[in-house]
Write a protein that holds these residues in place. Structure first.
Motif: not given
Length: 146
Positions: A61-68
């Motif tokens: 599972l991989v997500g992001n917040d737009g930066r990291r």
């Protein structure tokens, strides 16, 4: 073996995979089918499963917040380990993050998870000693220890 995007139809098999892995930190809110569906809807292009003729043998599972980017719940069935599957899952996820402009990735591993810590070190992830990890929960979360 092939790697493909994860979808919510994979949930039961992926959950069984997670439960087969000692040291996996699951809980009764985020890791329910509803919680994983919410995560997949937010991150449709960065979560993957590895499968062979027997079904799902690995997941990330991989997500992001737009930066990291943030990696969660990377797992491979115990009988399939040490064959490069986790490395391929990580590489695939890192490439997906790179395509959307993410240049730094973080993850959390429990201290007691020696296998996980050894793997992440071998993948080039370093331990930070200049931070204190903090969180605040809105509801009591029941942990499911594997």
């Amino acid at each position: 073996m092939k790697i493909r995007l994860m979808n919510i139809k994979d949930y039961s098999a992926v959950y069984r995979l997670w439960m087969s892995c000692a040291g996996m930190g699951l809980n009764t809110i985020d890791d329910t089918e509803e919680g994983i569906n919410r995560f997949l809807e937010r991150n449709p292009d960065t979560c993957f499963v590895a499968e062979d003729k027997n079904g799902i043998i690995g997941a990330i599972l991989v997500g992001n917040d737009g930066r990291r980017g943030y990696i969660y719940h990377t797992a491979v069935l115990p009988g399939y380990r040490r064959q490069g599957i986790a490395t391929q899952l990580v590489d695939t996820a890192m490439e997906a993050l790179h395509k959307i402009g993410i240049i730094k990735v973080a993850l959390v591993v429990f201290n007691r998870n020696e296998t996980g810590n050894t793997f992440w070190e071998s993948m080039g992830f370093t331990e930070r000693d200049d931070l204190v990890y903090r969180n605040k929960v809105f509801f009591e979360i029941e942990r499911i220890d594997t």
